[in-house]
Scaffold this active site. Sequence first.
Site, PDB file in Angstrom:
ATOM      1  N   ALA A  61       0.834  -1.210   0.000  1.00  0.00           N
ATOM      2  CA  ALA A  61       0.000   0.000   0.000  1.00  0.00           C
ATOM      3  C   ALA A  61       0.868   1.259   0.000  1.00  0.00           C
ATOM      4  O   ALA A  61       1.795   1.378  -0.808  1.00  0.00           O
ATOM      5  CB  ALA A  61      -0.956  -0.039   1.185  1.00  0.00           C
ATOM      6  N   SER A  62       0.617   2.176   0.923  1.00  0.00           N
ATOM      7  CA  SER A  62       1.256   3.495   0.867  1.00  0.00           C
ATOM      8  C   SER A  62       2.718   3.515   1.268  1.00  0.00           C
ATOM      9  O   SER A  62       3.372   4.552   1.145  1.00  0.00           O
ATOM     10  CB  SER A  62       0.482   4.486   1.733  1.00  0.00           C
ATOM     11  OG  SER A  62      -0.720   4.831   1.100  1.00  0.00           O
ATOM     12  N   ILE A  63       3.257   2.400   1.748  1.00  0.00           N
ATOM     13  CA  ILE A  63       4.709   2.344   1.934  1.00  0.00           C
ATOM     14  C   ILE A  63       5.400   2.500   0.579  1.00  0.00           C
ATOM     15  O   ILE A  63       6.569   2.862   0.504  1.00  0.00           O
ATOM     16  CB  ILE A  63       5.121   1.041   2.645  1.00  0.00           C
ATOM     17  CG1 ILE A  63       4.536   1.024   4.068  1.00  0.00           C
ATOM     18  CG2 ILE A  63       6.624   0.889   2.727  1.00  0.00           C
ATOM     19  CD1 ILE A  63       4.821  -0.254   4.829  1.00  0.00           C
ATOM     20  N   GLU A 171      -5.570   6.927   3.254  1.00  0.00           N
ATOM     21  CA  GLU A 171      -6.132   5.666   2.830  1.00  0.00           C
ATOM     22  C   GLU A 171      -5.896   4.563   3.851  1.00  0.00           C
ATOM     23  O   GLU A 171      -4.786   4.304   4.285  1.00  0.00           O
ATOM     24  CB  GLU A 171      -5.556   5.255   1.468  1.00  0.00           C
ATOM     25  CG  GLU A 171      -4.068   5.045   1.454  1.00  0.00           C
ATOM     26  CD  GLU A 171      -3.554   4.726   0.071  1.00  0.00           C
ATOM     27  OE1 GLU A 171      -3.940   5.410  -0.860  1.00  0.00           O
ATOM     28  OE2 GLU A 171      -2.746   3.805  -0.066  1.00  0.00           O
TER      29      GLU A 171
END
Length: 453
Positions: A61-63, A171
Amino acid sequence: QPEEEEAPGRPNSSLPDLKGAYRKAGESLFTKACSDRTRGLGYADVENRVVCKPETIMRIASISKCLTMMAVAKLWEEGKLDLDAPVQKYVPEFPEKVYEGEKVAITTRLLVSHLSGIRHYEKDITKVKEEKEKANRAFKQTKPCQDKEQKEEGGKGIEKTDSVKPRKEHEGEVKSRNSKPGRRDKEFEQEEYYLREKFGSVIESLKIFKNDPLFFKPGSQFLYSTYGFTLLSAVVERASGQKFTDYMLRMFRDLDMLSTVLDDNEAMIYNRARCYVYNKKGRLVNAPYVDNSYKWAGGGFLSSVGDLLKFGNALLYSYQAGQFKNTHGKLLPGYLKPDTVAMMWTPVPKTEVSWDRDGKYAMAWAVVEKKQQCGCCRQQKHYASHTGGAVGASSVLLILPEELDSDTIDTGLVAPPRGVIVSIICNMQSVSLNSTALKIAREFDKEKWNADL
């Protein structure tokens, strides 16, 4: 990872309490992490009873934003990318913007800190403002209680930060324990989260949002925006002279992150986990099919905990390498220069962080600075982190640098990286992992401190 779910035809009485199962799994993860460096828990594939292993690959995801920032920083060091030039210098396909009748400029520096004014998944600015106001009110109401709790826990190092209700614009940052099974965070109610269209290039992905108005004047406010990172990927592509995906995969190879790949549905990716969500009835079900090619840079990579640890160590090494002077030329340079990482981890004014109330957003990282207001009071240690939430996935990466004293540095008996790196990835949607990562980091840091006494 998901616990074993009821099989078709199996009586309901055999199904464990889902919240209790996840709570126990979290406690088990915390306990095991204190003795094992990497470990898999639960199932990578529930239906086929494939257990999760350290090498299991999941959506991070946002990593992904942190990985993209590494590429941006490298290009900046090489003089190929100007952080303060308008993005149109590299991506003329992105139209120049006007806000309230005034021509404004969006730069790479603003993109990496979510100050560009580019929208996230929500298209209605009124709803975004309402959610921010609600979050601010909730923060003000809970702050007195949190301050009291922290005073009672004075001197325990890294503090609890999981009690603040997350801001909805980020998110997946929802605390599942405060939600009924099956209830999705408002973030996941946005249609664009579930795009199935395959985009052939990052330039093509811009069509989703490039003609939409800005939500505010660039630089004036913080608004978490994955689409800002889609634009950033186009900047990286043009500055590097390579396809964004090719450039990133080459960087992963240089960093020995051989399990980190694109979230490509068609590719054969060994050790890839399946993704899960809870439906409205609280049942574990397979996550909906999505194609993340529209957001490679902001949430489109797969990785393993081992690769994320390598990435964290590469950053920590780069950050600390300049502090070790007496190594007699035996210390190799970091992937980035120490000053570059320091710049990345410098909090930016006007920013905020949904998952850590003591942090500020920096450049694709949330950063908590070292602070202690009074003697014998709570100590706030310096660390950087990022969480992520995607369809069927949750993640966190936390880097806690060791505070190096002059004796350690001058003797030359130790070398970087020195500190604690925690990475947790989960093939379940809407799982809060930041608190667990903080606890693990604190435990390892305490163990190191006790060993040095």
